[in-house]
Scaffold this motif. Structure first.
Motif, PDB file in Angstrom:
ATOM      1  N   ALA A 368       0.833  -1.210   0.000  1.00  0.00           N
ATOM      2  CA  ALA A 368       0.000   0.000   0.000  1.00  0.00           C
ATOM      3  C   ALA A 368       0.861   1.251   0.000  1.00  0.00           C
ATOM      4  O   ALA A 368       0.542   2.279  -0.648  1.00  0.00           O
ATOM      5  CB  ALA A 368      -0.933  -0.022   1.204  1.00  0.00           C
ATOM      6  N   GLU A 411      -6.215   9.639  -1.052  1.00  0.00           N
ATOM      7  CA  GLU A 411      -6.879   8.357  -0.752  1.00  0.00           C
ATOM      8  C   GLU A 411      -5.854   7.232  -0.554  1.00  0.00           C
ATOM      9  O   GLU A 411      -5.984   6.398   0.342  1.00  0.00           O
ATOM     10  CB  GLU A 411      -7.838   8.017  -1.890  1.00  0.00           C
ATOM     11  N   GLU A 412      -4.842   7.177  -1.433  1.00  0.00           N
ATOM     12  CA  GLU A 412      -3.823   6.126  -1.293  1.00  0.00           C
ATOM     13  C   GLU A 412      -3.076   6.272   0.013  1.00  0.00           C
ATOM     14  O   GLU A 412      -2.793   5.271   0.703  1.00  0.00           O
ATOM     15  CB  GLU A 412      -2.849   6.210  -2.469  1.00  0.00           C
ATOM     16  N   GLU A 415      -5.349   5.069   2.735  1.00  0.00           N
ATOM     17  CA  GLU A 415      -5.444   3.587   2.744  1.00  0.00           C
ATOM     18  C   GLU A 415      -4.162   2.978   3.291  1.00  0.00           C
ATOM     19  O   GLU A 415      -4.195   2.019   4.086  1.00  0.00           O
ATOM     20  CB  GLU A 415      -5.702   3.084   1.328  1.00  0.00           C
ATOM     21  N   ALA A 418      -4.118   3.377   6.956  1.00  0.00           N
ATOM     22  CA  ALA A 418      -5.036   2.443   7.613  1.00  0.00           C
ATOM     23  C   ALA A 418      -4.446   1.035   7.690  1.00  0.00           C
ATOM     24  O   ALA A 418      -4.533   0.347   8.713  1.00  0.00           O
ATOM     25  CB  ALA A 418      -6.373   2.430   6.866  1.00  0.00           C
ATOM     26  N   ARG A 419      -3.847   0.594   6.570  1.00  0.00           N
ATOM     27  CA  ARG A 419      -3.250  -0.754   6.571  1.00  0.00           C
ATOM     28  C   ARG A 419      -2.075  -0.824   7.535  1.00  0.00           C
ATOM     29  O   ARG A 419      -1.882  -1.830   8.224  1.00  0.00           O
ATOM     30  CB  ARG A 419      -2.791  -1.102   5.166  1.00  0.00           C
TER      31      ARG A 419
END
Length: 551
Positions: A368, A411-412, A415, A418-419
């Motif tokens: 990610a 957004e990336e 994400e 979050a990961r």
């Protein structure tokens, strides 16, 4: 009747005499009686007695005397021999004929009465002996009481002494057997198993030969079976201890293998964490370059000038390459962790398997981060393009594209963050679980160690007991062989004693018969022994009837 019998005997003897004498005078042949044939249905008349003083009367008298002499010398009954001797010694001319007619029967009756009286006395004497001797003597008493008069007489003459000797010999054998039994039990008390020793010592403590004999017959078998059961229990415990030791060895091998796999898994996890850190740093640096490009664009718009974006683009490209390299390293580490996790599953010691899951999450977070860094690179490219198109007619489209790139970049990054947070939380959970499992593993290891020591002690004790039992078994085998030799010797002695008793009885019976024969012979020799002549009858022959003819 008496005359008829005498005449018939005389005619038979005389006929034989005249047939054998070829040179006899004619007048003697003329004096022979002639047979008279009677009509059928008539009875033979009584023979006519020869005239007194004839040759036939003389021959008949000689035959009667010879018969009485046989009775006097050879008859079994003393009363008959005595009566015959009295008739022979008597001066009465009718004494011999009276003996043959009724004297013999009277003498035999007296002999029977005497025998009955003797047997009655013998029976009373033997009945008084009941239960007064040993087993064989008492058995013989019952046998002769149920037997014949001769059995009772022989028993009093020699059988009682033989029976007592047999009992004395048997008693001596019993004493010898008791001493041998005591020695055997003493041997068992020293070399037998625990139960055999205890039972043997208890039997010896009584001092009773019967108790010792019963121990050898029954008690030894029971005690030996208990020892055998104890031995089986020891062997079973030894087997269980060996099996437990084998399981412990297997567990130790699995533990060692699992420990090695767990160490490698943790190392792979650490490598994944390092790769995640590198990819995260590269992602952050790429984001910083995208923001730098955005600030340069804002300055270009305000100053109505065009900046150089090549350095920014070069730096963001470098950070994307670093993030990609770190992501690949995290993926490799996650693969290694998965391999070691499978080893843990094979050993059944699954503690630490979740570290492989953490490594997989870290690899996903690193991937990610690569995507976020790539998005930042795209944002930088869009910013540079926006700056180059400040005076172009397509400025609105470029602005729109730049806004889209920035949104994707945001957004990336979100994400990836979050990961990363999820991976961090999972790692924290696994770490807490690992701590708890480590504590439990330490406790189980200590218990396993204690169990191993206990089983090792049992194994040693079982081995020592097995050695002792093996030695005991060898000693008991030697005892059994000696018992067999003792039994064989006792059997040989018993057979020899039985043969000796039979020989002694045969000798005693022969002696008794010889004594009776000598007593009868002595009675006959008192009157002189006559030779046997024609018509002499064997001893014991009983003459029935009398002699006819003139007296």
């Amino acid at each position: 009747m008496r005359g008829a019998v005498s005449v018939a005997v005389a005619l038979a003897l005389l006929g034989g005499t005249t047939q054998g004498a070829t040179a006899a005078p004619a007048e003697r042949r003329d004096s022979a009686p002639t047979a008279v044939t009677l009509p059928a249905g008539q009875l033979d008349p009584a023979p006519v007695p020869p005239p007194a003083g004839s040759e036939l009367d003389r021959l008949s008298a000689d035959r009667d005397r010879q018969l009485v002499e046989d009775f006097a010398e050879f008859d079994e009954e003393e009363e008959v021999r005595e009566a015959a001797r009295e008739a022979l010694e008597s001066t009465d001319p009718n004494a011999i004929r009276d003996f043959l007619e009724h004297g013999e029967a009277e003498a035999r009756q007296r002999a029977m009465d005497r025998k009955n009286a003797v047997d009655t006395a013998n029976r009373a004497e033997i009945e008084a002996m009941r239960g007064t001797g040993g087993p064989f003597f008492n058995q013989e008493v019952e046998r002769v009481l149920a037997g014949t008069a001769k059995d009772r007489a022989d028993f009093l003459a020699f059988g009682a002494e033989i029976a007592r000797q047999r009992d004395e010999a048997e008693e001596q054998n019993e004493k010898q057997r008791a001493e041998e039994n005591r020695k055997r039990v003493e041997m068992l008390a020293s070399v037998g198993g625990p139960e055999v020793k205890k039972a043997a010592q208890a039997a010896l403590a009584t001092g009773d030969d019967k108790v010792i004999s019963e121990f050898l017959e029954k008690g030894y078998q029971i005690a030996a079976e208990k020892d055998s059961a104890d031995q089986e229990a020891h062997e079973r415990a030894q087997k269980e201890a060996l099996e437990a030791a084998a399981k412990l060895r297997e567990l130790a091998e699995k533990t060692a293998r699992a420990g090695e796999a767990r160490g490698k898994l943790i190392t792979a996890h650490g490598s994944a964490v390092q790769a995640l850190k590198k990819s995260s740093n590269a992602m952050s640096a790429a984001a910083a370059q995208s923001r730098q490009a955005d600030r340069m664009l804002a300055a270009d718009r305000a100053g109505k000038q065009l900046s150089d974006y090549s350095a920014v683009r070069a730096e963001v490209a470098r950070q994307v390459a670093l993030a990609d390299e770190a992501a690949k390293a995290a993926e490799v580490a996650a693969g290694q962790a998965e391999v070691q996790a499978e080893v843990l599953v094979e050993t059944g010691l699954t503690h630490g398997v979740r570290w492989a899951e953490v490594a997989q999450g870290i690899a996903a977070a690193a991937d990610a981060a690569v995507k976020a860094a790539t998005t930042a690179q795209h944002a930088v490219d869009a910013t540079a393009a926006d700056a180059a198109a400040l005076d172009a007619q397509n400025s609105a489209e470029v602005h729109a594209e730049q806004a889209l790139k920035w949104r994707e970049n945001a957004e990336e990054h979100a994400e990836a963050a979050a990961r990363t947070a999820a991976a961090a939380q999972q790692q924290a959970d696994v770490a807490a679980d690992a701590a708890a499992r480590s504590k439990q593993a330490r406790i189980e290891t200590e218990q396993a160690e204690q169990t191993a020591w206990e089983h090792a002690k049992k194994t040693r004790d079982a081995r020592v007991e097995a050695e002792r039992q093996r030695k005991t078994a060898g000693e008991q085998r030697a005892v059994a062989e000696r018992e067999r030799d003792y039994a064989a010797g006792a059997r040989v002695r018993a057979e020899a004693e039985q043969q000796a008793a039979a020989s002694a009885r045969a000798v005693a019976e022969a002696g008794a018969h010889r004594v009776r024969a000598e007593s009868r012979g002595a009675g006959g020799r008192g009157q002189g022994v006559r030779g046997t002549g024609p018509g002499r009858r064997p001893g014991g022959h009983r003459r029935h009837g009398g002699r006819g003819g003139p007296r």
